[in-house]
Design an enzyme around this catalytic site. Structure first.
Site, PDB file in Angstrom:
ATOM      1  N   GLY A   7      44.118  25.287  42.079  1.00  0.00           N
ATOM      2  CA  GLY A   7      44.302  26.554  41.397  1.00  0.00           C
ATOM      3  C   GLY A   7      44.761  27.603  42.394  1.00  0.00           C
ATOM      4  O   GLY A   7      44.082  27.848  43.393  1.00  0.00           O
ATOM      5  N   ALA A   8      45.912  28.214  42.139  1.00  0.00           N
ATOM      6  CA  ALA A   8      46.436  29.234  43.051  1.00  0.00           C
ATOM      7  C   ALA A   8      46.695  30.529  42.303  1.00  0.00           C
ATOM      8  O   ALA A   8      47.711  31.187  42.481  1.00  0.00           O
ATOM      9  CB  ALA A   8      47.717  28.748  43.739  1.00  0.00           C
ATOM     10  N   GLY A   9      45.736  30.887  41.429  1.00  0.00           N
ATOM     11  CA  GLY A   9      45.781  32.204  40.814  1.00  0.00           C
ATOM     12  C   GLY A   9      45.320  33.235  41.817  1.00  0.00           C
ATOM     13  O   GLY A   9      45.394  33.034  43.034  1.00  0.00           O
ATOM     14  N   GLY A  12      42.111  31.595  43.970  1.00  0.00           N
ATOM     15  CA  GLY A  12      42.485  30.506  44.868  1.00  0.00           C
ATOM     16  C   GLY A  12      43.609  30.882  45.805  1.00  0.00           C
ATOM     17  O   GLY A  12      43.615  30.501  46.980  1.00  0.00           O
ATOM     18  N   ASN A 104      32.490  31.119  38.211  1.00  0.00           N
ATOM     19  CA  ASN A 104      31.366  31.976  37.867  1.00  0.00           C
ATOM     20  C   ASN A 104      30.324  31.171  37.093  1.00  0.00           C
ATOM     21  O   ASN A 104      30.623  30.127  36.518  1.00  0.00           O
ATOM     22  CB  ASN A 104      31.843  33.152  37.014  1.00  0.00           C
ATOM     23  N   LYS A 187      24.959  36.607  41.470  1.00  0.00           N
ATOM     24  CA  LYS A 187      26.349  36.868  41.060  1.00  0.00           C
ATOM     25  C   LYS A 187      26.497  36.686  39.545  1.00  0.00           C
ATOM     26  O   LYS A 187      27.126  37.517  38.870  1.00  0.00           O
ATOM     27  CB  LYS A 187      27.283  35.907  41.814  1.00  0.00           C
ATOM     28  N   GLU A 270      36.522  34.423  30.006  1.00  0.00           N
ATOM     29  CA  GLU A 270      35.443  33.473  30.277  1.00  0.00           C
ATOM     30  C   GLU A 270      34.165  33.794  29.504  1.00  0.00           C
ATOM     31  O   GLU A 270      33.066  33.551  30.001  1.00  0.00           O
ATOM     32  CB  GLU A 270      35.138  33.449  31.768  1.00  0.00           C
TER      33      GLU A 270
END
Length: 307
Positions: A7-9, A12, A104, A187, A270
């Site tokens: 994941g490279a959002g 990431g 999360n 968190k 989410e």
């Protein structure tokens, strides 16, 4: 250590980029569309922690291309977890890598442990406010960022030491925590309140501090989540809980949650992973969480994007 970021959002891409910037071996496993964007635009970060740009990014889109990986940093949204589980299973089978999920919540730990084994799943999470702009570049807007991680199994001690050693070289924080489950819960508690209230208001954080009713609603989410944490064996002091409540007033006026940012863009959110997860936990323990349930009902229609 060879690291694969799945994941490279914004999440990431940011942390993978910072590790890459420090000279470590980092590659990305992404979907075709994101791969095309990274090939064309490169990886670009705009951040208070320093700008970074690289046109030379190693990108994989096929599982069979992935070899010689020691650690997978799993940086996908919670609603993508089910579809990436088979990919993670294949990567771990091919490489024997450990997996550090930065999702999360907490439900994903058990899901991943069942899929690839308890010894392979580290505990961890990320702290950052960032998004992708129209060009696919990463815009980091909070003043700082961090990955916190820790071992959940004795077999993970060595990989945790190697990760910890990176901290002095990267332009972010990569911090090892002994009580990582407690930190993950803190968190989870806070983000459930912060993302829930900003998204339900459809307004940034300044309106939490300036509107007592909204502040009280968000605070009640923290109290309900803290009760669930205790049911799960995570005990927080009164000072820790009140510190999270008071933190709700500490954001700049225009700061907001990633969930609210996604809502603004009409993207999926989410809510099932965060608020739905809390409701499932409450049902398991036979307790009620009415404020979380109300926020869940308000936000559920936006789960798959703007209705």
């Amino acid at each position: 250590m060879n690291i694969l970021v799945q994941g490279a959002g914004a999440l990431g891409g940011y942390f993978g980029g910072r590790i890459l910037e420090a000279g470590y071996d980092v590659s990305f496993f992404v979907r075709e569309k994101r791969a095309a964007s990274l090939t064309k635009e490169g990886l670009k970060i705009t951040s208070p922690e320093g700008m970074f740009e690289s046109k030379n990014v190693m990108v994989f889109t096929r599982l069979e291309e992935i070899k010689n990986i020691d650690l997978v940093i799993l940086a996908v949204k919670g609603y993508h977890l089910d579809q990436v589980i088979p990919q993670i299973q294949a990567i771990v089978e091919q490489t024997d890598a450990f997996v550090l999920p930065l999702l999360n919540g907490v439900e994903h730990l058990e899901i991943l442990q069942q899929a690839i084994g308890e010894e392979k799943v580290l505990g961890g999470f990320a702290s950052i406010i960032a998004t992708l702009n129209e060009q696919g570049h990463i815009v980091h807007s909070s003043g700082s960022s961090a990955i916190k991680f820790g071992a959940l199994h004795n077999d993970q001690i060595e990989v945790c030491k190697q990760l910890e050693a990176m901290n002095q070289h990267v332009k972010t924080k990569i911090l090892r925590e002994e009580a990582i489950l407690k930190h993950m819960w803190k968190k989870y508690i806070f983000i459930t309140a912060f993302s829930g209230i900003t998204s339900a208001m459809q307004l940034p954080a300044g309106f939490i501090a300036n509107t007592e009713a909204s502040f009280a609603t968000a605070g009640n989410v923290i109290y309900e989540m803290s009760m669930l944490a205790e049911k799960e064996g995570i005990v927080l002091t009164e000072q820790e809980v009140e510190g999270m409540v008071n933190r709700l007033r500490g954001f700049s006026g225009e700061a907001t949650s990633s969930m609210h940012q996604d809502m603004r863009k009409g993207l999926p959110i989410e809510v099932e992973h965060l608020h739905g997860g809390a409701l499932r936990m409450a049902a398991k323990h036979g307790v009620t969480v009415p404020v979380i349930e109300t926020l869940y009902g308000i936000l559920k229609p936006y789960e798959n994007g703007r209705p």
